[in-house]
Design an enzyme around this catalytic site. Structure first.
Site, PDB file in Angstrom:
ATOM      1  N   ASP A 136       0.927  -1.133  -0.019  1.00  0.00           N
ATOM      2  CA  ASP A 136       0.084  -0.186   0.025  1.00  0.00           C
ATOM      3  C   ASP A 136       0.917   1.424   0.092  1.00  0.00           C
ATOM      4  O   ASP A 136       2.094   1.194   0.395  1.00  0.00           O
ATOM      5  CB  ASP A 136      -0.991   0.166   1.282  1.00  0.00           C
ATOM      6  CG  ASP A 136      -2.090  -0.847   1.182  1.00  0.00           C
ATOM      7  OD1 ASP A 136      -2.188  -1.471   0.208  1.00  0.00           O
ATOM      8  OD2 ASP A 136      -2.635  -1.234   2.230  1.00  0.00           O
ATOM      9  N   ARG A 187      -1.507  -0.438  -8.703  1.00  0.00           N
ATOM     10  CA  ARG A 187      -2.718  -0.168  -8.422  1.00  0.00           C
ATOM     11  C   ARG A 187      -2.864   1.418  -8.381  1.00  0.00           C
ATOM     12  O   ARG A 187      -2.211   2.234  -7.502  1.00  0.00           O
ATOM     13  CB  ARG A 187      -3.085  -0.707  -7.100  1.00  0.00           C
ATOM     14  CG  ARG A 187      -4.453  -0.022  -6.305  1.00  0.00           C
ATOM     15  CD  ARG A 187      -4.675  -0.062  -4.750  1.00  0.00           C
ATOM     16  NE  ARG A 187      -4.575  -1.550  -4.436  1.00  0.00           N
ATOM     17  CZ  ARG A 187      -4.274  -1.926  -3.238  1.00  0.00           C
ATOM     18  NH1 ARG A 187      -3.798  -0.783  -2.261  1.00  0.00           N
ATOM     19  NH2 ARG A 187      -4.210  -3.202  -2.586  1.00  0.00           N
TER      20      ARG A 187
HETATM   21  C1  LIG Z   1      -8.700  -1.011  -3.458  1.00  0.00           C
HETATM   22  C2  LIG Z   1      -8.336   0.252  -2.925  1.00  0.00           C
HETATM   23  C3  LIG Z   1      -6.960   0.271  -2.469  1.00  0.00           C
HETATM   24  C4  LIG Z   1      -6.415   1.375  -1.787  1.00  0.00           C
HETATM   25  N1  LIG Z   1      -5.182   1.681  -1.258  1.00  0.00           N
HETATM   26  C5  LIG Z   1      -4.943   2.850  -1.140  1.00  0.00           C
HETATM   27  C6  LIG Z   1      -3.359   2.971  -0.790  1.00  0.00           C
HETATM   28  O1  LIG Z   1      -2.604   2.337  -0.786  1.00  0.00           O
HETATM   29  N2  LIG Z   1      -3.113   4.268  -0.651  1.00  0.00           N
HETATM   30  C7  LIG Z   1      -3.821   5.513  -0.471  1.00  0.00           C
HETATM   31  O2  LIG Z   1      -3.608   6.632  -0.360  1.00  0.00           O
HETATM   32  N3  LIG Z   1      -5.229   5.299  -0.846  1.00  0.00           N
HETATM   33  C8  LIG Z   1      -5.665   3.881  -0.947  1.00  0.00           C
HETATM   34  N4  LIG Z   1      -7.053   4.068  -1.476  1.00  0.00           N
HETATM   35  C9  LIG Z   1      -8.042   4.953  -1.176  1.00  0.00           C
HETATM   36  C10 LIG Z   1      -7.975   5.809  -2.282  1.00  0.00           C
HETATM   37  O3  LIG Z   1      -6.958   6.525  -2.455  1.00  0.00           O
HETATM   38  C11 LIG Z   1      -9.178   6.648  -1.910  1.00  0.00           C
HETATM   39  O4  LIG Z   1      -9.146   7.734  -0.691  1.00  0.00           O
HETATM   40  C12 LIG Z   1     -10.762   6.066  -1.954  1.00  0.00           C
HETATM   41  O5  LIG Z   1     -10.981   5.153  -2.800  1.00  0.00           O
HETATM   42  C13 LIG Z   1     -11.870   7.197  -2.350  1.00  0.00           C
HETATM   43  O6  LIG Z   1     -11.708   7.656  -3.651  1.00  0.00           O
HETATM   44  P1  LIG Z   1     -12.411   7.256  -4.663  1.00  0.00           P
HETATM   45  O7  LIG Z   1     -11.585   7.061  -5.964  1.00  0.00           O
HETATM   46  O8  LIG Z   1     -13.402   6.153  -4.448  1.00  0.00           O
HETATM   47  O9  LIG Z   1     -13.135   8.622  -5.445  1.00  0.00           O
HETATM   48  P2  LIG Z   1     -14.125   9.726  -4.629  1.00  0.00           P
HETATM   49  O10 LIG Z   1     -14.370  10.803  -5.498  1.00  0.00           O
HETATM   50  O11 LIG Z   1     -13.540   9.938  -3.293  1.00  0.00           O
HETATM   51  O12 LIG Z   1     -15.530   8.814  -4.451  1.00  0.00           O
HETATM   52  C14 LIG Z   1     -16.246   8.613  -5.504  1.00  0.00           C
HETATM   53  C15 LIG Z   1     -17.548   8.084  -4.994  1.00  0.00           C
HETATM   54  O13 LIG Z   1     -17.425   6.705  -4.134  1.00  0.00           O
HETATM   55  C16 LIG Z   1     -18.156   6.493  -2.976  1.00  0.00           C
HETATM   56  N5  LIG Z   1     -17.251   6.503  -1.780  1.00  0.00           N
HETATM   57  C17 LIG Z   1     -15.817   7.087  -1.764  1.00  0.00           C
HETATM   58  N6  LIG Z   1     -15.362   6.867  -0.586  1.00  0.00           N
HETATM   59  C18 LIG Z   1     -16.408   6.436   0.093  1.00  0.00           C
HETATM   60  C19 LIG Z   1     -16.379   6.080   1.593  1.00  0.00           C
HETATM   61  N7  LIG Z   1     -15.361   6.186   2.264  1.00  0.00           N
HETATM   62  N8  LIG Z   1     -17.559   5.598   1.878  1.00  0.00           N
HETATM   63  C20 LIG Z   1     -18.674   5.766   1.086  1.00  0.00           C
HETATM   64  N9  LIG Z   1     -18.763   6.105  -0.130  1.00  0.00           N
HETATM   65  C21 LIG Z   1     -17.366   6.440  -0.799  1.00  0.00           C
HETATM   66  C22 LIG Z   1     -18.967   7.679  -2.922  1.00  0.00           C
HETATM   67  O14 LIG Z   1     -20.055   7.411  -3.838  1.00  0.00           O
HETATM   68  C23 LIG Z   1     -18.311   8.835  -3.770  1.00  0.00           C
HETATM   69  O15 LIG Z   1     -19.264   9.686  -4.629  1.00  0.00           O
HETATM   70  C24 LIG Z   1      -7.450   2.583  -1.875  1.00  0.00           C
HETATM   71  C25 LIG Z   1      -8.869   2.545  -2.454  1.00  0.00           C
HETATM   72  C26 LIG Z   1      -8.960   1.222  -3.198  1.00  0.00           C
HETATM   73  C27 LIG Z   1     -10.353   1.151  -3.655  1.00  0.00           C
END
Ligand SMILES: Cc1cc2nc3c(=O)[nH]c(=O)nc-3n(C[C@H](O)[C@H](O)[C@H](O)COP(=O)(O)OP(=O)(O)OC[C@H]3O[C@@H](n4cnc5c(N)ncnc54)[C@H](O)[C@@H]3O)c2cc1C
Length: 312
Positions: A136, A187
């Site tokens: 991560d 990723r």
């Molecule tokens: C498999 C995976 C691994 C990850 N690994 C890392 C990592 O190693 N390092 C790192 O910095 N980040 C990591 N992340 C987190 C990532 O950086 C984002 O913070 C997170 O995915 C929210 O962003 P989004 O792309 O979904 O977009 P956003 O614009 O934040 O969200 C889009 C839509 O998704 C839904 N959504 C998003 N978050 C939430 C929530 N918490 N609760 C409910 N609904 C939500 C809502 O409907 C929102 O409108 C990971 C995410 C995933 C999916």
């Protein structure tokens, strides 16, 4: 994604001892407790049960034994042993062999060489058993060292190992070229941490635009990339881009977090895409949980209802 001021607010809350005590008391107490929406449980057995349920829906998973920022070598060693036991438990259970870990959990803040040794211990147990291990990405002070350790391991011949790049950071497009040149599995995420203006975009539109650019590069030239997002617009854009370039749907996968947008996860599987769910578990769930709250204000009401309901 929230703006940076809101992220900063949640960052502050995450440091609150009172909140941590309250959350720890009520968050996981019963099968319906609020933290269980995002965290599969505190034990490996609970994580494996969640993995089975995910697989029954036609999805794959990666298991994350929660923990980060350990402060002593003894804690880093304990976390490493937890990971080794988890690898054995996954093998015994027959669920998918894919795990995610954080380098600060293995002692990066205490001593870099020990963290590298601990990572090697995990890889030496995991790789011969056919596991894929994802490192991560943590906040920006760790970007350089994380990529450097990844590259060292890669040079030493560990190939079942992948990295994460964050579209919030200005540097990430350059890092992406470096990773593509290696043939590394990436990723792509937006980035979960509050980052300063000097290193990261502060506007959601800029983070999203960079995500789309990096997603295009990865789908066209990456090695089985993971498009990790719950953003329906970006997911649609990824699908349209792959169609336009005639890239088969099994050349990449979508990834989402446990408990978030299950409807979208199911719809993608239904349409023939590979989808992997990130399943976190363990006793150290508070920082992960606070990052999930910080992403969406509606989650806070869900927790408040959970706490008032539980404490009655
Ligand atoms: C498999 C995976 C691994 C990850 N690994 C890392 C990592 O190693 N390092 C790192 O910095 N980040 C990591 N992340 C987190 C990532 O950086 C984002 O913070 C997170 O995915 C929210 O962003 P989004 O792309 O979904 O977009 P956003 O614009 O934040 O969200 C889009 C839509 O998704 C839904 N959504 C998003 N978050 C939430 C929530 N918490 N609760 C409910 N609904 C939500 C809502 O409907 C929102 O409108 C990971 C995410 C995933 C999916």
């Amino acid at each position: 994604m929230l703006d940076s001021a809101s992220k900063a607010f949640f960052h502050l809350l995450a440091g609150s001892r009172t909140l941590k005590t309250l959350a720890s008391r009520y968050g996981m107490r019963s099968p319906n407790s609020f933290a269980r929406r995002f965290i599969a449980g505190e034990t490996v057995a609970e994580a494996i049960a969640a993995a089975r349920a995910v697989e029954a829906r036609g999805l794959a998973e990666t298991l994350d034994f929660l923990g980060e920022s350990v402060a002593t070598l003894a804690e880093a060693d304990a976390a490493t042993r937890d990971y080794l036991a988890m690898v054995d438990a996954i093998v015994a259970s027959g669920v998918g062999r894919n795990i995610s870990l954080k380098l600060t959990q293995l002692g990066l803040d205490v001593d870099k060489a020990s963290a590298v040794d601990n990572l090697r211990r995990v890889l030496d147990r995991a790789e011969p058993n056919g596991f894929f291990v994802r490192i991560d990405m943590e906040n920006s002070p760790y970007s350089d060292v994380t990529l450097e350790i990844f590259e060292t391991m890669w040079q030493q011949g560990y190939r079942q190992l992948g990295v994460v790049l964050q579209s919030a950071l200005y540097r990430s497009e350059q890092d992406l070229e470096r990773m593509i040149a290696l043939g590394a599995r990436v990723r792509l995420v937006k980035g979960a941490y509050k980052e300063p203006r000097a290193v990261a975009h502060q506007k959601k539109a800029d983070v999203d635009a960079q995500y789309v650019r990096m997603m295009h590069t990865l789908i066209e030239r990456g090695n089985y990339p993971a498009i990790a997002t719950h953003d329906p617009k970006i997911i649609d854009a990824a699908r349209a881009f792959a169609d336009e370039k005639r890239i088969a749907s099994d050349r990449f996968e979508f990834q989402m977090l446990y408990g978030i947008r299950r409807d979208l996860q199911n719809a993608l599987v239904h349409d023939g895409y590979h989808v992997r769910v990130y399943i976190p578990f363990g006793r150290e769930w508070f920082p992960y949980f606070m990052r999930r709250l910080g992403e969406r204000p509606a989650n806070v009401m869900f927790v408040v209802r959970g706490i008032t309901g539980e404490s009655r």
